[in-house]
Motif scaffolding. Sequence first.
Motif, PDB file in Angstrom:
ATOM      1  N   MET A   1       0.848  -1.197   0.000  1.00 20.02           N
ATOM      2  CA  MET A   1       0.000   0.000   0.000  1.00 20.02           C
ATOM      3  C   MET A   1       0.883   1.247   0.000  1.00 20.02           C
ATOM      4  SD  MET A   1      -3.122   1.345   0.222  1.00 20.02           S
ATOM      5  CE  MET A   1      -4.072  -0.108   0.671  1.00 20.02           C
ATOM      6  N   ARG A   2       0.688   2.109  -0.985  1.00 18.63           N
ATOM      7  CA  ARG A   2       1.430   3.364  -0.999  1.00 18.63           C
ATOM      8  C   ARG A   2       0.965   4.259   0.145  1.00 18.63           C
ATOM      9  NH1 ARG A   2       0.354   1.660  -6.019  1.00 18.63           N
ATOM     10  NH2 ARG A   2       2.016   1.644  -7.583  1.00 18.63           N
ATOM     11  N   THR A   3       1.849   5.128   0.585  1.00 13.94           N
ATOM     12  CA  THR A   3       1.510   6.068   1.639  1.00 13.94           C
ATOM     13  C   THR A   3       1.677   7.495   1.135  1.00 13.94           C
ATOM     14  OG1 THR A   3       3.753   6.054   2.544  1.00 13.94           O
ATOM     15  CG2 THR A   3       2.184   4.464   3.464  1.00 13.94           C
ATOM     16  N   THR A   4       1.151   8.436   1.881  1.00 15.02           N
ATOM     17  CA  THR A   4       1.219   9.848   1.525  1.00 15.02           C
ATOM     18  C   THR A   4       1.144  10.664   2.793  1.00 15.02           C
ATOM     19  OG1 THR A   4       0.190  11.555   0.139  1.00 15.02           O
ATOM     20  CG2 THR A   4      -1.292  10.066   1.288  1.00 15.02           C
ATOM     21  N   LYS A   5       1.529  11.917   2.725  1.00 16.18           N
ATOM     22  CA  LYS A   5       1.364  12.809   3.869  1.00 16.18           C
ATOM     23  C   LYS A   5       0.009  13.498   3.764  1.00 16.18           C
ATOM     24  CE  LYS A   5       6.211  13.650   4.939  1.00 16.18           C
ATOM     25  NZ  LYS A   5       6.118  12.750   6.101  1.00 16.18           N
ATOM     26  N   LEU A   6      -0.719  13.495   4.841  1.00 13.54           N
ATOM     27  CA  LEU A   6      -2.056  14.091   4.866  1.00 13.54           C
ATOM     28  C   LEU A   6      -2.081  15.212   5.887  1.00 13.54           C
ATOM     29  CD1 LEU A   6      -5.014  13.906   3.805  1.00 13.54           C
ATOM     30  CD2 LEU A   6      -5.490  12.441   5.786  1.00 13.54           C
ATOM     31  N   GLY A   7      -1.853  16.433   5.429  1.00 12.60           N
ATOM     32  CA  GLY A   7      -1.855  17.566   6.337  1.00 12.60           C
ATOM     33  C   GLY A   7      -0.949  17.312   7.530  1.00 12.60           C
ATOM     34  N   GLY A   8      -1.416  17.674   8.718  1.00 14.59           N
ATOM     35  CA  GLY A   8      -0.632  17.482   9.925  1.00 14.59           C
ATOM     36  C   GLY A   8      -0.631  16.067  10.455  1.00 14.59           C
ATOM     37  N   LEU A   9      -1.414  15.169   9.829  1.00 12.45           N
ATOM     38  CA  LEU A   9      -1.464  13.794  10.321  1.00 12.45           C
ATOM     39  C   LEU A   9      -0.211  13.004   9.992  1.00 12.45           C
ATOM     40  CD1 LEU A   9      -4.580  14.510  10.413  1.00 12.45           C
ATOM     41  CD2 LEU A   9      -4.943  12.065  10.130  1.00 12.45           C
TER      42      LEU A   9
END
Length: 330
Positions: A1-9
């Motif tokens: 599963m690819r990941t990403t940055k989500l705002g401050g999370l």
Amino acid sequence: MRTTKLGGLGDVSRLSLGGGIGQIWGETPREEALATLHAAVDAGITLIDCAPMYNNAEKFIGAAFEGRPPPGVKFTTKHQLGSPVPGTAAAALEASVDASLAAMRLGRIDLFFLHSNLHRDGFAYAFGDSAKAQFSTALSIYVEEVVPAMEALKAKGKIGHWGVTGIGVPDAVLDALDHPVRPSVVQVIANLMDSPGALKRYAEPARPRQIARAAKAAGLGVMGIRAAQAGALTAKVDRELSPNNPDRRDYERAAPFRALCARWGVDPAYATHRYALSLPDFDVVVLGVKNRSELSLCLKAEADGPYSDAEMAEIDALGLRPAGANGSPV
């Protein structure tokens, strides 16, 4: 599963499991809902998107993880505030958070959304304006009460971050994103029709891609919702809808998309989620799946990576997106 940055999370999976497991989209046995939750986490999904209005979803999360969710898994929930009596928004938001924490058996909500439509003060909706106090929040209430209340919930440690669901009147949503105290994340319509379906109550064209671009430009996270447009972009709608229901009309209008999927030899649910995952400016796509079979299609769409520019152009050439004010797709 690819990941990403989500705002401050910080880092999360590109797919988020949504409220379909709460028995809101067709029938789902409790055991299958719990199994789907576990299967999603086992597949690498680290963001579970929930809300009290998603029927049993919060309760099922509590039952599935018994207050001990796997490390790294984050949870969202929402509250449809509407336009309450002045001075009561903070209490309503906190009461909703407390109820969600109890149902999900969690000590903190990672991301809490204002799930109301947003509208500028004095705005009149084309559809259901008499009920807008139930589903929509005026910008004055947002600025004067919601924003301070969200920041207070953060200070108390009940939530980690807060966001808005950007399905309201486009100008009002953009105003909220331009406010000095911004949400961390925005939920935005992400489907090949740019359609909010039955969620749209205003007359002007929806502008989800503009909202997503504005959010990213402001450094906010963007979660794509309604990738399958409430079933309108699947092979078959899984519930009874009247002929005049906007989701039913979208299903009928999407016949060329289903024909294209037949030529490509793919399931429409797979194709529409892969399309959403290929859109720029969207960090995460929320899944409305209700069982492991539907989940597996979406997992494959993510694993297969973005569509090529040529494939995206072929889908867009079907002409299913509405024309904007300048006569071109929004």
